[in-house]
Design a protein around this motif. Structure first.
Motif, PDB file in Angstrom:
ATOM      1  N   ALA A 124       0.837  -1.205   0.000  1.00 44.38           N
ATOM      2  CA  ALA A 124       0.000   0.000   0.000  1.00 44.38           C
ATOM      3  C   ALA A 124       0.870   1.253   0.000  1.00 44.38           C
ATOM      4  O   ALA A 124       0.623   2.198  -0.752  1.00 44.38           O
ATOM      5  CB  ALA A 124      -0.924  -0.017   1.209  1.00 44.38           C
ATOM      6  N   ALA A 125       1.921   1.255   0.844  1.00 40.29           N
ATOM      7  CA  ALA A 125       2.809   2.421   0.911  1.00 40.29           C
ATOM      8  C   ALA A 125       3.576   2.596  -0.399  1.00 40.29           C
ATOM      9  O   ALA A 125       3.807   3.713  -0.862  1.00 40.29           O
ATOM     10  CB  ALA A 125       3.783   2.271   2.077  1.00 40.29           C
ATOM     11  N   PHE A 126       3.962   1.480  -1.002  1.00 37.31           N
ATOM     12  CA  PHE A 126       4.691   1.516  -2.279  1.00 37.31           C
ATOM     13  C   PHE A 126       3.853   2.210  -3.344  1.00 37.31           C
ATOM     14  O   PHE A 126       4.352   3.026  -4.115  1.00 37.31           O
ATOM     15  CB  PHE A 126       5.024   0.083  -2.713  1.00 37.31           C
ATOM     16  N   ARG A 127       2.559   1.880  -3.354  1.00 36.81           N
ATOM     17  CA  ARG A 127       1.684   2.456  -4.372  1.00 36.81           C
ATOM     18  C   ARG A 127       1.502   3.962  -4.176  1.00 36.81           C
ATOM     19  O   ARG A 127       1.085   4.659  -5.094  1.00 36.81           O
ATOM     20  CB  ARG A 127       0.330   1.743  -4.378  1.00 36.81           C
ATOM     21  N   VAL A 128       1.801   4.444  -2.962  1.00 37.30           N
ATOM     22  CA  VAL A 128       1.693   5.894  -2.742  1.00 37.30           C
ATOM     23  C   VAL A 128       3.013   6.597  -3.036  1.00 37.30           C
ATOM     24  O   VAL A 128       3.049   7.618  -3.707  1.00 37.30           O
ATOM     25  CB  VAL A 128       1.241   6.186  -1.294  1.00 37.30           C
ATOM     26  N   HIS A 129       4.137   6.023  -2.528  1.00 40.96           N
ATOM     27  CA  HIS A 129       5.391   6.775  -2.516  1.00 40.96           C
ATOM     28  C   HIS A 129       6.391   6.348  -3.580  1.00 40.96           C
ATOM     29  O   HIS A 129       7.290   7.112  -3.900  1.00 40.96           O
ATOM     30  CB  HIS A 129       6.055   6.643  -1.137  1.00 40.96           C
ATOM     31  N   CYS A 130       6.315   5.152  -4.104  1.00 37.02           N
ATOM     32  CA  CYS A 130       7.419   4.615  -4.900  1.00 37.02           C
ATOM     33  C   CYS A 130       7.100   4.425  -6.383  1.00 37.02           C
ATOM     34  O   CYS A 130       8.004   4.401  -7.212  1.00 37.02           O
ATOM     35  CB  CYS A 130       7.867   3.268  -4.331  1.00 37.02           C
ATOM     36  N   VAL A 131       5.780   4.268  -6.701  1.00 32.45           N
ATOM     37  CA  VAL A 131       5.443   3.911  -8.093  1.00 32.45           C
ATOM     38  C   VAL A 131       5.835   5.007  -9.082  1.00 32.45           C
ATOM     39  O   VAL A 131       6.038   4.727 -10.258  1.00 32.45           O
ATOM     40  CB  VAL A 131       3.935   3.622  -8.250  1.00 32.45           C
ATOM     41  N   GLN A 132       5.950   6.240  -8.618  1.00 30.92           N
ATOM     42  CA  GLN A 132       6.257   7.336  -9.526  1.00 30.92           C
ATOM     43  C   GLN A 132       7.548   7.065 -10.279  1.00 30.92           C
ATOM     44  O   GLN A 132       7.664   7.428 -11.447  1.00 30.92           O
ATOM     45  CB  GLN A 132       6.368   8.658  -8.753  1.00 30.92           C
ATOM     46  N   CYS A 133       8.541   6.465  -9.620  1.00 31.64           N
ATOM     47  CA  CYS A 133       9.801   6.149 -10.299  1.00 31.64           C
ATOM     48  C   CYS A 133       9.894   4.661 -10.636  1.00 31.64           C
ATOM     49  O   CYS A 133      10.230   4.286 -11.750  1.00 31.64           O
ATOM     50  CB  CYS A 133      10.987   6.527  -9.429  1.00 31.64           C
TER      51      CYS A 133
END
Lengths: 316, 485
Positions: A124-133
């Motif tokens: 869930a956190a990945f989909r908020v903070h990391c997917v952009q890159c």
């Protein structure tokens, strides 16, 4: 209603013979409308809906005003309900979150239920903070951001290393703990001649089994030994202390063809990643690390903790 | 407002209060049939949740259970999972075609005998007779002044209404949870709020619809009578008053024989008095007639008394009515029921039923569904191999724990492992333990040498590792970069 009826063009109503009911006086092509009364319960049901609506208007926000709507006697609001539900959810998750916080990250895989919860929270956190890159599934973006799903790691793929990378970032200025290193710009700064760079490229393509050995690659071996081996290792096996990529495998962040390799040696890119330790809470970072670890490339924790970031070179 | 003298006859009000219906007690073939059907339908409704059915230790032992919490539907030997919901759709289609069949053959038999509104109205009308007495006593009481007696009778009656309504709502929730447990929890205040809510709503609706609205539901609320008209034809059975035999009406003193100087109808109004929806069948077919045939019973009784043949009011098709009116005779019932239209409905209905039974017999109790991870579609590994990731959904639909082996075929050099394994220990199969009666999700990593076609079909198969040889497989794609990329 008789007034209304009397206004009809036919000027009055007659009794329908078949039913004994009066007509309302409307006629369309010889078809007439009977004035059959509605059942009275219908009327009461209608009154009931009015009472219901009045109660609703009093109890709930309903009446639009200049700055918002009336509050309603119950004080209910959708935002308030959301807050309540979020609070209830946080309370429900508290035991799991506390348990994750209290467990050392390298011990998480030994507790499958906790690990699973951590991976889910991390997703869930990945989909908020990391997917952009790094992309929705952690696949990265060719020539820009590394894939997190494969078995090739610049700085180490065990839980501790991933956790450290997320916490401290890469080449993150003004922070002493950040992972940092710099590949020199051999071409731009004139350290190597273009011919030497071409030879080095030949050598790298030979050790990664993309080309057959040639005189150029033989000359390149010398160039490599002098300029590159200190970070990338004598055989091009890479070095995780400094995030130097392995040059013998099939994975190339910035491309493995001649042009890409030449460009990289001329002017390296030295990618950066933010330091998440100052933005996210420790439990979220821990969960993020387990999620990245679970994407398919997670490595075993190195046996000797002193060799942090090194070792565990075996296949995942 | 129009004055009473106004000959245009506009009604005094736009709204009409319900005219009370106080049907008289009657006896006869159709009344007994109605009793029997009421007894059977109510017994099925109240009794079904209490039938037990042994399914082993991992599944509930209630014969008919809609387990919403676990998304299962149990019906005796048949167990329906959410992905098999088309069986329920099939049942609904069968119910629809069944209604076509019944309506085209015997008219509004559903309305007259089996519709819950009819059954409960009948029940409540019987309560009326039990407490207030028969038609005349009920009329006296309804029109009389309020008195202690009237108050007591009304109070008692509504109490009985409420009890019946409560049992109706109470029985409904038993289909959605283990009945004995739920009964205990309900009375000790531990049942779910939804249980109390459902009982409250169904008690209220039964009380109002069965106790007070009654025939108004059929006449004003129910869409079914309107639809039925379209499904009936001149060969469908209707309750018909044979006016060519009955008119003109005359009158006969009690105990006398019919003099034969006028029609058979002696205008005794018994057919109106016994009608549960309060209509006069002698005015012809109408929407209020639910074809319950109580008027036939009443009229037959009178005809026997005055020595005339029975069947002045009778089940009769429009065709038969026309031919009898012209002096002919009615077709035999067999011919009325067995005609191309009904046989066609019967054929379609049976075909769907047979297809569903066949499919139920064929279905496997180990189901595999595969989803290809799309993001990323493939992962290149450092040794040049390509890895694809799949999410497997393994459904163990048997009420016992099992083990299954997952294998792949059609992909040369492939190796597989799951999230609990690693590439170092990858092999040609993985084994997965399945909990009884459950869905297990497994993340499957499949690795193959690179350099193949960009998109290749291969098969993932799940096979049970026990005495049951059943299994399931699915063909799915393996993706890798275009050669040369």
């Amino acid at each position: 209603m008789a007034d209304l009826d009397n206004q009809t063009p036919t000027g009055g109503n007659r009794i329908d013979e078949a039913t004994g009911t009066s007509t309302v006086g409307h006629e369309w092509d010889g078809i007439e409308e009977l004035n059959t009364p509605l059942p009275r319960w219908w009327l009461w049901t209608f009154y009931l809906t009015i009472v219901w609506a009045l109660g609703y208007v009093i109890l709930y926000p309903a009446w639009p005003m200049i700055d918002g709507a009336t509050k309603g006697a119950l004080g209910w609001s959708s935002r308030g309900q959301l807050e309540q539900e979020l609070a209830a959810d946080a309370k429900r998750r508290a035991p799991t979150v506390d348990a994750i916080a209290a467990t050392d990250i390298v011990d998480l895989p030994a507790k499958p239920a906790l690990m699973q919860a951590a991976v889910q929270g991390g997703g869930a956190a990945f989909r908020v903070h990391c997917v952009q890159c790094h992309g929705a599934g952690g696949a990265g973006l060719k020539k820009l951001y590394p894939s997190l799903t494969d078995d090739d790691w610049l700085w180490g793929g065990d839980l501790g290393s991933i956790h450290y990378t997320i916490t401290n970032g890469i080449r993150n200025p003004d922070h002493p703990g950040t992972r940092t290193s710099q590949m020199p710009a051999f071409g731009r700064d004139g350290i190597l001649e273009p011919a030497q760079i071409a030879d080095a490229v030949s050598f790298v393509r030979v050790i990664s089994r993309q080309e057959k050995p040639s005189p150029s690659s033989a000359r390149g071996a010398t160039v490599f030994e002098t300029n590159c081996a200190v970070c990338h290792g004598a055989g091009g096996e890479g070095g995780r202390q400094v995030g130097a990529p392995k040059l013998t495998d099939a994975i190339w962040l910035y491309g493995g063809d001649r042009d890409s390799l030449t460009a990289t040696i001329n002017q390296p890119r030295n990618g950066v990643m933010p330091r998440w330790g100052e933005r996210l809470d420790p439990v979220t970072i821990k969960m993020l690390a387990t999620y990245v670890y679970s994407l398919g490339g997670g490595e075993k924790t190195p046996v000797a903790p002193t060799a942090k970031g090194q070792g565990a070179d075996g296949q995942p | 407002m129009a004055s009473p003298e106004d000959l245009t006859g506009a009604p005094a009000s736009l709204y009409a209060a319900r005219k009370g219906v106080y049907p008289k007690k009657v006896d006869g073939f159709f009344r007994r049939l109605k009793w029997a059907i009421m007894a059977v339908t109510l017994a099925i409704y109240y009794g079904t949740p209490w039938i037990r059915w042994d399914r082993g230790p991992y599944a509930p032992d209630q014969a008919v259970l809609v387990d919403l919490a676990h998304r299962r539907f149990y019906m005796f030997q048949i167990e329906i999972w959410p992905h098999e919901f088309y069986y329920v759709a099939g049942l609904l289609i069968m119910a629809g075609i069944g209604l076509f069949l019944v309506t085209s053959a015997v008219g509004r038999a559903w309305c007259g005998y089996a519709c819950p509104q009819t059954v409960w109205t009948d029940l409540f009308q019987h309560v009326d007779r039990l407490i207030d007495g028969d038609r005349n006593a009920q009329l006296r009481l309804a029109n009389g002044q309020w008195s202690i007696e009237k108050l007591a009778k009304r109070g008692l009656k509504y109490l009985v209404y409420l009890t019946v309504a409560f049992w109706t709502g109470g029985a409904w929730i038993m289909y959605f949870a283990d009945a004995p447990t739920l009964t205990h929890d309900f009375w000790t205040g531990q049942a779910a709020p939804i249980a109390y809510g459902t009982v409250a709503v169904l008690t209220a609706t039964t009380f109002v619809l069965g106790g007070f609205m009654r025939e108004q539901v059929c006449i004003y609320m129910c869409p079914w009578p309107r639809i039925q008209t379209a499904m009936m034809d001149e060969k469908s059975l209707l309750v018909t008053y044979k006016d060519w035999r009955g008119e003109p009406r005359g009158s006969v003193k009690k105990g006398q024989a019919h003099p034969g100087t006028f029609g058979d109808c002696v205008d005794c109004n018994q057919c109106v008095a016994v009608c549960p929806t309060g209509i006069d069948i002698r005015e012809g077919p109408q929407i209020g007639c639910i074809t319950c045939a109580l008027c036939i019973d009443a009229c037959d009784g009178v005809m026997s008394q005055i020595g005339r043949p029975r069947g002045l009011i009778d089940y009769c098709t429009l065709d038969d009515a026309a031919s009898e009116k012209a002096g002919g005779v009615a077709q035999p019932v067999r011919k009325t029921l067995m005609r191309p239209r009904t046989l066609l409905y019967l054929g379609v209905w049976s075909a769907i039923g047979a297809a569903m039974l066949f499919s139920l017999g064929q279905r496997t109790r180990l189901d595999l569904a595969v989803q290809h991870e799309r993001s990323p579609l493939y992962v290149q590994l450092s040794d040049g191999h390509i890895r694809n990731t799949y999410t497997l959904k393994l459904r163990n639909m048997e009420a016992r724990p099992r083990r299954v082996a997952v294998t792949v075929s059609g992909l040369p050099g492939a190796a597989l492992w799951s999230e609990t394994g690693s590439r170092g220990a990858a092999g040609d199969r993985i084994e997965v333990p399945l909990a009884p009666d459950s869905v297990t999700r497994v993340k499957l990593f499949v690795v193959a040498p690179g350099g193949g076609p960009a998109r290749q079909d291969f098969t993932i198969a799940a096979r049970a590792l026990d005495r049951d040889p059943g299994g399931d497989s699915e063909t799915i794609q393996f993706d890798q970069p275009e050669p040369g990329q």
